[in-house]
Design a protein around this motif. Structure first.
Motif, PDB file in Angstrom:
ATOM      1  N   SER A  74       0.822  -1.200   0.000  1.00  0.00           N
ATOM      2  CA  SER A  74       0.000   0.000   0.000  1.00  0.00           C
ATOM      3  C   SER A  74       0.861   1.257   0.000  1.00  0.00           C
ATOM      4  CB  SER A  74      -0.902   0.022   1.242  1.00  0.00           C
ATOM      5  OG  SER A  74      -1.700   1.183   1.256  1.00  0.00           O
ATOM      6  N   CYS A  75       0.405   2.246  -0.718  1.00  0.00           N
ATOM      7  CA  CYS A  75       1.015   3.565  -0.682  1.00  0.00           C
ATOM      8  C   CYS A  75       0.287   4.344   0.410  1.00  0.00           C
ATOM      9  CB  CYS A  75       0.878   4.257  -2.035  1.00  0.00           C
ATOM     10  SG  CYS A  75       1.635   5.886  -2.046  1.00  0.00           S
ATOM     11  N   VAL A  76       1.037   4.780   1.404  1.00  0.00           N
ATOM     12  CA  VAL A  76       0.452   5.446   2.558  1.00  0.00           C
ATOM     13  C   VAL A  76       1.076   6.830   2.698  1.00  0.00           C
ATOM     14  CG1 VAL A  76       0.155   5.350   5.065  1.00  0.00           C
ATOM     15  CG2 VAL A  76       0.121   3.239   3.726  1.00  0.00           C
ATOM     16  N   ASN A  78       1.545   9.814   5.364  1.00  0.00           N
ATOM     17  CA  ASN A  78       1.452  10.253   6.758  1.00  0.00           C
ATOM     18  C   ASN A  78       1.658  11.754   6.780  1.00  0.00           C
ATOM     19  OD1 ASN A  78       1.542   7.485   7.363  1.00  0.00           O
ATOM     20  ND2 ASN A  78       2.529   7.926   9.306  1.00  0.00           N
ATOM     21  N   VAL A  93      -3.418   9.735   8.479  1.00  0.00           N
ATOM     22  CA  VAL A  93      -2.871   8.642   7.670  1.00  0.00           C
ATOM     23  C   VAL A  93      -3.820   8.408   6.509  1.00  0.00           C
ATOM     24  CG1 VAL A  93      -2.146   6.225   7.657  1.00  0.00           C
ATOM     25  CG2 VAL A  93      -1.838   7.607   9.729  1.00  0.00           C
ATOM     26  N   PRO A  95      -4.212   5.864   3.615  1.00  0.00           N
ATOM     27  CA  PRO A  95      -3.831   4.645   2.889  1.00  0.00           C
ATOM     28  C   PRO A  95      -4.541   4.612   1.529  1.00  0.00           C
ATOM     29  CG  PRO A  95      -5.412   4.131   4.597  1.00  0.00           C
ATOM     30  CD  PRO A  95      -5.181   5.606   4.657  1.00  0.00           C
ATOM     31  N   LYS A  96      -3.796   4.861   0.480  1.00  0.00           N
ATOM     32  CA  LYS A  96      -4.403   4.933  -0.857  1.00  0.00           C
ATOM     33  C   LYS A  96      -5.010   3.588  -1.247  1.00  0.00           C
ATOM     34  CE  LYS A  96      -1.534   8.629  -2.656  1.00  0.00           C
ATOM     35  NZ  LYS A  96      -0.636   9.045  -3.734  1.00  0.00           N
ATOM     36  N   ILE A 138      -5.906  -3.540  10.969  1.00  0.00           N
ATOM     37  CA  ILE A 138      -5.093  -2.338  10.782  1.00  0.00           C
ATOM     38  C   ILE A 138      -4.505  -1.884  12.115  1.00  0.00           C
ATOM     39  CG2 ILE A 138      -5.154   0.105  10.128  1.00  0.00           C
ATOM     40  CD1 ILE A 138      -5.093  -1.860   7.745  1.00  0.00           C
TER      41      ILE A 138
END
Length: 161
Positions: A74-76, A78, A93, A95-96, A138
């Protein structure tokens, strides 16, 4: 879902805040975590207000039930803010590609043996039926990563004393 975590550091809040407001600390931490795909999207510190926005690609060990809504990677993003004088902050945050809203409020305080940071997380899954399972997964993943990040931060703490 609400969730609280804490982190302890054997140094004053002033020392820990000095570390947290250093852009290089965040980069070194990401590299020591083994993350190679990341970018600092924004960073600012005026002596009181600090912000760092980091995009990173993280692997996720997803259990079977959640594989339809959680990718294995995942691309996240922050987005972390601190008020260095008030010792408070917030983290958003993003999360894409995951049906989640995640944010937290933070507070740092001096305690007799150093500094304690409280993170008060709010997670909301936007998916029916398995939303609760997704939130619990999560939270567990975040706890593991937060413990890893704190361990790494402790190894860098002396650089800020």
């Amino acid at each position: 879902m609400q969730h609280e975590t804490t982190a302890r550091y054997p140094a004053s809040a002033a020392v820990v805040m000095r570390m947290f407001t250093d852009r290089d600390f965040h980069i070194r931490k990401l590299e020591q975590m083994g993350l190679r795909r990341y970018a600092v999207l924004d960073h600012a510190f005026d002596g009181q207000h600090f912000r760092i926005r980091v995009e990173r690609v993280v692997p996720i060990d997803v259990p079977g039930l959640l594989k339809k809504v959680v990718p294995s990677e995942s691309c996240v993003i922050n987005d972390e803010h601190w008020d260095a004088k008030a010792l408070t902050g917030k983290v958003l945050v993003e999360p894409k590609g995951m049906p989640l809203d995640i944010h937290c409020m933070t507070a740092m305080s001096n305690v007799k043996d150093g500094c304690l940071i409280r993170y008060q997380w709010t997670l909301k899954a936007r998916v029916p039926l398995i939303g609760g399972a997704l939130e619990k997964f999560i939270i567990g993943d975040m706890e593991r990563r937060a413990n890893d990040e704190t361990r790494l931060a402790l190894t860098m703490l002396d650089d800020y004393r």
